[in-house]
Design a protein around this motif. Structure first.
Motif, PDB file in Angstrom:
ATOM      1  N   LYS A 192      57.309  36.246  45.336  1.00 26.08           N
ATOM      2  CA  LYS A 192      56.215  35.277  45.298  1.00 26.08           C
ATOM      3  C   LYS A 192      55.251  35.524  46.456  1.00 26.08           C
ATOM      4  CE  LYS A 192      58.971  31.620  43.171  1.00 26.08           C
ATOM      5  NZ  LYS A 192      59.452  30.223  43.289  1.00 26.08           N
ATOM      6  N   THR A 193      53.988  35.236  46.234  1.00 24.56           N
ATOM      7  CA  THR A 193      52.953  35.361  47.273  1.00 24.56           C
ATOM      8  C   THR A 193      52.408  33.975  47.589  1.00 24.56           C
ATOM      9  OG1 THR A 193      51.255  35.733  45.625  1.00 24.56           O
ATOM     10  CG2 THR A 193      52.347  37.674  46.486  1.00 24.56           C
ATOM     11  N   ASN A 194      51.842  33.843  48.817  1.00 29.58           N
ATOM     12  CA  ASN A 194      51.266  32.554  49.198  1.00 29.58           C
ATOM     13  C   ASN A 194      49.757  32.576  49.018  1.00 29.58           C
ATOM     14  OD1 ASN A 194      50.240  33.970  51.442  1.00 29.58           O
ATOM     15  ND2 ASN A 194      52.136  33.594  52.593  1.00 29.58           N
ATOM     16  N   ALA A 195      49.171  31.516  49.336  1.00 33.15           N
ATOM     17  CA  ALA A 195      47.730  31.387  49.099  1.00 33.15           C
ATOM     18  C   ALA A 195      46.905  32.262  50.013  1.00 33.15           C
ATOM     19  CB  ALA A 195      47.313  29.915  49.247  1.00 33.15           C
ATOM     20  N   LYS A 196      47.445  32.662  51.176  1.00 34.66           N
ATOM     21  CA  LYS A 196      46.665  33.447  52.133  1.00 34.66           C
ATOM     22  C   LYS A 196      46.778  34.937  51.891  1.00 34.66           C
ATOM     23  CE  LYS A 196      46.948  30.066  55.903  1.00 34.66           C
ATOM     24  NZ  LYS A 196      47.341  29.837  57.314  1.00 34.66           N
ATOM     25  N   HIS A 197      47.716  35.346  51.114  1.00 31.32           N
ATOM     26  CA  HIS A 197      47.920  36.780  50.878  1.00 31.32           C
ATOM     27  C   HIS A 197      47.840  37.078  49.382  1.00 31.32           C
ATOM     28  CE1 HIS A 197      49.782  36.126  54.864  1.00 31.32           C
ATOM     29  NE2 HIS A 197      49.425  37.413  55.087  1.00 31.32           N
ATOM     30  N   SER A 198      47.131  38.102  49.063  1.00 32.48           N
ATOM     31  CA  SER A 198      47.048  38.575  47.672  1.00 32.48           C
ATOM     32  C   SER A 198      47.871  39.844  47.554  1.00 32.48           C
ATOM     33  CB  SER A 198      45.584  38.839  47.304  1.00 32.48           C
ATOM     34  OG  SER A 198      45.486  39.376  46.011  1.00 32.48           O
ATOM     35  N   HIS A 199      48.804  39.838  46.670  1.00 33.86           N
ATOM     36  CA  HIS A 199      49.729  40.981  46.523  1.00 33.86           C
ATOM     37  C   HIS A 199      49.529  41.587  45.132  1.00 33.86           C
ATOM     38  CE1 HIS A 199      53.070  43.242  48.125  1.00 33.86           C
ATOM     39  NE2 HIS A 199      53.642  43.209  46.930  1.00 33.86           N
ATOM     40  N   LEU A 200      48.753  42.710  45.078  1.00 35.36           N
ATOM     41  CA  LEU A 200      48.444  43.337  43.799  1.00 35.36           C
ATOM     42  C   LEU A 200      49.424  44.444  43.430  1.00 35.36           C
ATOM     43  CD1 LEU A 200      44.569  43.649  44.109  1.00 35.36           C
ATOM     44  CD2 LEU A 200      45.880  41.867  42.968  1.00 35.36           C
ATOM     45  N   GLY A 201      50.398  44.739  44.278  1.00 36.70           N
ATOM     46  CA  GLY A 201      51.324  45.828  43.994  1.00 36.70           C
ATOM     47  C   GLY A 201      50.734  47.188  44.292  1.00 36.70           C
ATOM     48  N   LEU A 202      49.764  47.276  45.210  1.00 38.35           N
ATOM     49  CA  LEU A 202      49.155  48.550  45.569  1.00 38.35           C
ATOM     50  C   LEU A 202      49.666  49.091  46.887  1.00 38.35           C
ATOM     51  CD1 LEU A 202      45.459  47.806  44.558  1.00 38.35           C
ATOM     52  CD2 LEU A 202      47.123  49.215  43.332  1.00 38.35           C
ATOM     53  N   GLY A 203      50.391  48.268  47.672  1.00 38.58           N
ATOM     54  CA  GLY A 203      50.845  48.716  48.991  1.00 38.58           C
ATOM     55  C   GLY A 203      51.798  49.891  48.913  1.00 38.58           C
ATOM     56  N   LEU A 204      52.879  49.753  48.128  1.00 37.28           N
ATOM     57  CA  LEU A 204      53.853  50.841  48.008  1.00 37.28           C
ATOM     58  C   LEU A 204      53.284  52.013  47.221  1.00 37.28           C
ATOM     59  CD1 LEU A 204      57.212  48.921  47.411  1.00 37.28           C
ATOM     60  CD2 LEU A 204      56.308  49.890  49.527  1.00 37.28           C
ATOM     61  N   PHE A 205      52.282  51.748  46.360  1.00 37.99           N
ATOM     62  CA  PHE A 205      51.614  52.850  45.672  1.00 37.99           C
ATOM     63  C   PHE A 205      50.867  53.724  46.681  1.00 37.99           C
ATOM     64  CE2 PHE A 205      47.655  54.265  43.469  1.00 37.99           C
ATOM     65  CZ  PHE A 205      48.243  55.265  42.713  1.00 37.99           C
ATOM     66  N   VAL A 206      50.214  53.067  47.679  1.00 40.43           N
ATOM     67  CA  VAL A 206      49.537  53.817  48.740  1.00 40.43           C
ATOM     68  C   VAL A 206      50.561  54.590  49.570  1.00 40.43           C
ATOM     69  CG1 VAL A 206      48.155  53.573  50.858  1.00 40.43           C
ATOM     70  CG2 VAL A 206      47.566  52.252  48.818  1.00 40.43           C
ATOM     71  N   VAL A 207      51.733  53.987  49.818  1.00 40.89           N
ATOM     72  CA  VAL A 207      52.803  54.681  50.557  1.00 40.89           C
ATOM     73  C   VAL A 207      53.216  55.954  49.820  1.00 40.89           C
ATOM     74  CG1 VAL A 207      55.205  54.505  51.312  1.00 40.89           C
ATOM     75  CG2 VAL A 207      53.633  52.603  51.692  1.00 40.89           C
ATOM     76  N   ARG A 208      53.361  55.851  48.522  1.00 40.26           N
ATOM     77  CA  ARG A 208      53.765  57.033  47.748  1.00 40.26           C
ATOM     78  C   ARG A 208      52.695  58.114  47.785  1.00 40.26           C
ATOM     79  NH1 ARG A 208      54.192  56.824  41.353  1.00 40.26           N
ATOM     80  NH2 ARG A 208      52.060  57.578  41.619  1.00 40.26           N
ATOM     81  N   LEU A 209      51.429  57.721  47.656  1.00 36.61           N
ATOM     82  CA  LEU A 209      50.353  58.705  47.689  1.00 36.61           C
ATOM     83  C   LEU A 209      50.326  59.450  49.018  1.00 36.61           C
ATOM     84  CD1 LEU A 209      47.400  56.793  45.961  1.00 36.61           C
ATOM     85  CD2 LEU A 209      48.873  58.551  44.979  1.00 36.61           C
ATOM     86  N   ILE A 210      50.494  58.731  50.113  1.00 38.96           N
ATOM     87  CA  ILE A 210      50.461  59.379  51.430  1.00 38.96           C
ATOM     88  C   ILE A 210      51.687  60.273  51.605  1.00 38.96           C
ATOM     89  CG2 ILE A 210      50.493  58.946  53.916  1.00 38.96           C
ATOM     90  CD1 ILE A 210      48.917  56.379  53.373  1.00 38.96           C
TER      91      ILE A 210
END
Length: 728
Positions: free
Chosen positions: A672-690
């Motif tokens: 779950k995410t809170n109102a202050k953070h938007s979690h689109l599921g792109l963080g670990l995708f960026v980790v994989r790309l790098i």
């Protein structure tokens, strides 16, 4: 379901066993043809027997012994007379008997008419041969006797010495007793005696018969000549060898009979056949067949022919040196191991037998023609026997028996099966080779199309090649499939470019409204006192910030690969770089506790420090979002001579199994995410790309203690260390 897992090559090869129905049909046809030929052979033999019987019907004179010469004698207790090649000289020498020595009969006392309990066969035994030549019948007696006792001329009784007794039954059933005795080697005396074999009925000896006695190392031998006119039609003759061992008491110790299964009152019968019968049969002789003529007592009257084929000629030295012939012979040997080759030679009933008590002959002599099969004496061959009765008016004179082996049919069957086997092997080899080449070519093309299609799309689904080379899909069904895939790739490539440009377009289009909203909020804060304390104003500000973060994340993931293409890598001390980053995180996020675990050995990697920092930011941000309050976030570095690993651990919820293998894909999130953070599921995708940009890999797993999650990135190390790292 199991068939779906089998490759096309294996499925094509399964066609070969289906083709076995072809040789099976050929084998079944050969078996049916064999039965047909055997039945035809039976019918032919029965017709042959009928033809011979027709020739012999109503010719009773052919069975009249008065017109012929002695040949073969009948029942088991009858005497066998064999044709001699020369006149017998009564001189005590056995050279004249050489041609019929193989037909000799031996009597050792197993069926003695008179025998004491202490009889020794080695001390008294008899060898007997009977032959005929022109108008005489000859008999040879070789007697093994440990003591020869001659006649005592002073004694009147004639049975007081070693002797030969001859019992003759005339056609009128009158019995005559003849006694052969000798007082010394040489010409023997022959007397017509009484029934007790003691006293002569006439004063002088009989001159019609002639006998000669000669001593031998093992006893003595006697040659006897009997004129043919003495042995008339249906006459019977029996011989008895009498042994006397003591010259004092001259008592008879043993008697051997040449007809052990009859009594002394019924001697054996001598049968005489017509030479014309034999001439007729020789004219009807056929290759590999045998014709028997039996009388109505199942006794053999004549026989011609043979059953076994001639042995095949041996290979010459030239053939043995010919490699092609040797190769064919080797193939033949292997086929013989699979097929049953008919025997070239076999052993059957000898033509010297005088009696054929087979059941089939009993049926034929009742007037019923019959044909059947039997095994040869050595069980190696099948013999077809056909018989037809010989009749004279209402009387059955005998039977014609025609025998023939089915060797020719079996040989033909063997040749057909061998040819069928050879052709089947060659055809199967050709079909198997053709199918193998076809399957290999087909699977090679399918595999090439598969590999090309796999390379055209990245594991993330990005199209990097929008067409398949035309050489892979010629003008056939696979070509149609290749062209369809090319068309699909072109459409996917256009759609992928549209999606890749979507974040920049969306950011450009949304930035203007966001700027208007943001400036409007700033004006409201200036114009309206204390409005910044209003909760609705705060929600509006948070919403604007979240929209800006979303647009930043979208453009960041979209532009990251383009930015890394121009980035220059350089060697970096990975533990030292991670330490610097951790100091910054402690200052930026004082509410979180960070722990750093660094291995003892230095780890130098070729990397882009900025992108490595970006990757670590994503890992730390992900760990902070899903860690429990008050729990530490652990960052560790370790490795070996090939790879360096960066692991970030947090305490919190475990990974769901359903997305564990898709966690590093774009737009995949959990928790779950809170109102202050938007979690689109792109963080670990960026980790994989790098990580992939650095030729590394990334993965996530639950901690061994099941208290949280560990995310690890592995990067290859630099084998040549350009500097020495010194840490305090």
């Amino acid at each position: 379901m199991a068939l779906r897992t089998i490759s096309i090559r294996a499925k094509l090869l399964w066609i070969v066993p289906v083709l076995l129905i072809i040789p099976w049909m050929g084998y079944y046809y050969v078996l049916e043809m064999k039965q047909f030929l055997v039945q035809g052979q039976k019918n032919a033999l029965l017709l042959t027997a009928n033809g011979v019987a027709t020739v012999l019907n109503d010719r009773a004179e052919l069975f009249n012994p008065e017109t012929g010469v002695p040949e073969v004698l009948g029942n088991e207790n009858d005497l066998y007379a064999h044709e001699l090649d020369n006149l017998i000289q009564l001189d005590g020498k056995l050279g004249d008997w050489e041609s019929i020595q193989r037909f000799a009969n031996f009597y050792t006392g197993d069926e003695l008419l008179i025998c004491s309990s202490d009889y020794d066969p080695d001390s008294f035994s008899l060898k007997n041969i009977i032959g005929h030549y022109q108008q005489y019948l000859y008999a040879l007696f070789e007697i093994n006797d440990d003591k020869l006792v001659y006649r005592d001329l002073e004694k009147r009784s004639l049975d007081a010495s070693d002797q030969i007794r001859m019992l003759v039954q005339l056609p009128n059933e009158t019995l005559e007793h003849y006694l052969l005795v000798a007082s010394e080697p040489g010409r023997m005396s022959i007397f017509l005696v009484d029934e007790q074999w003691k006293l002569p009925l006439e004063g002088d000896d009989v001159t019609a018969f002639t006998a000669e006695l000669a001593e031998t190392e093992w006893g003595y031998q006697i040659e006897l000549r009997i004129p043919r006119d003495v042995i008339g039609y249906r006459s019977r003759v029996g011989f008895f060898a009498v042994d006397v061992d003591s010259e004092e008491n001259r008592e008879i110790s043993a008697v051997l009979s040449t007809s052990p299964q009859i009594s002394g009152a019924e001697p054996a019968q001598i049968l005489l056949t017509s030479p014309e019968l034999t001439k007729i049969l020789k004219g009807l002789d056929q290759p590999q067949s045998r014709i028997w003529i039996l009388d109505n007592l199942q006794r053999v009257r004549a026989v011609v022919g043979g059953l076994s084929p001639a042995p095949p000629p041996g290979s010459t030295a030239e053939e043995e040196n010919n490699w092609a012939i040797r190769f064919i012979q080797n193939i033949q040997d292997h086929i013989d191991a699979l097929l049953k080759r008919p025997p070239v030679q076999f052993t059957d009933i000898s033509t010297e037998v005088s009696h054929r008590p087979d059941k089939i002959f009993t049926t034929i002599l009742k007037g019923v023609p019959k044909v059947e099969q039997r095994l040869s004496m050595d069980q190696k061959a099948q013999i077809i026997v056909a018989g037809y009765p010989i009749k004279s008016r209402q009387e059955i004179l005998g039977a014609v028996i025609v025998e023939q082996s089915n060797h020719a049919i079996l040989g033909l069957q063997y040749q057909l099966l061998r040819s069928l086997t050879l052709v089947t092997i060659l055809v199967f080899f050709f079909i198997l080779l053709t199918l193998f080449i076809f399957a290999w070519r087909l699977t090679l093309r399918i595999r090439r199309l598969h590999n090309t299609t796999e390379k055209a799309i990245t594991p993330e689904g990005r199209v990097i090649e929008d067409r398949i080379p035309s050489r892979i899909y010629p003008a056939d069904e696979l070509g149609d499939l290749g062209r369809s895939i090319t068309s699909m790739l072109k459409r996917l490539s256009g759609y992928t470019r549209y999606l890749e440009g979507m974040p920049d377009t969306l950011a450009h289009e949304l930035n203007n409204p966001l700027n208007v909203v943001s400036s409007s909020l700033e004006i409201l804060e200036t114009d309206v006192p204390n409005i910044d304390q209003n909760k609705h104003m705060q929600r509006a500000r948070n919403g604007v910030n979240r929209l800006r973060i979303i647009l930043t994340n979208l453009t960041e993931a979209a532009n990251l690969e383009e930015a890394m293409r121009t980035e220059i890598k350089k060697p970096v001390d990975l533990p030292g770089l991670i330490s610097e980053f951790m100091d910054g995180y402690r200052s930026s996020y004082p509410e979180h506790k960070f722990l750093l675990q660094i291995g003892a050995s230095p780890l130098v990697v070729d990397c882009s420090p900025d992108h490595l920092a970006q990757m670590l930011d994503k890992l730390i941000d992900n760990a902070m979002q899903f860690s429990k309050p008050g729990t530490p976030i652990i960052v560790s570095t370790n490795g070996n001579k090939d790879h360096a690993e960066i692991t970030v651990l947090n305490e919190g919820p475990k990974l769901p199994e359903k997305i564990n293998d898709r966690l590093f894909d774009p737009m995949v999130s959990y928790g779950k995410t809170n109102a202050k953070h938007s979690h689109l599921g792109l963080g670990l995708f960026v980790v994989r790309l790098i990580a992939e940009y650095h030729q590394g890999t990334s993965w996530a797993e639950n901690r061994p203690d099941n208290q949280g999650v560990a995310v690890t990135v592995s990067i290859p190390v630099t084998h040549s260390n350009p500097f020495t790292v010194v840490r305090k």
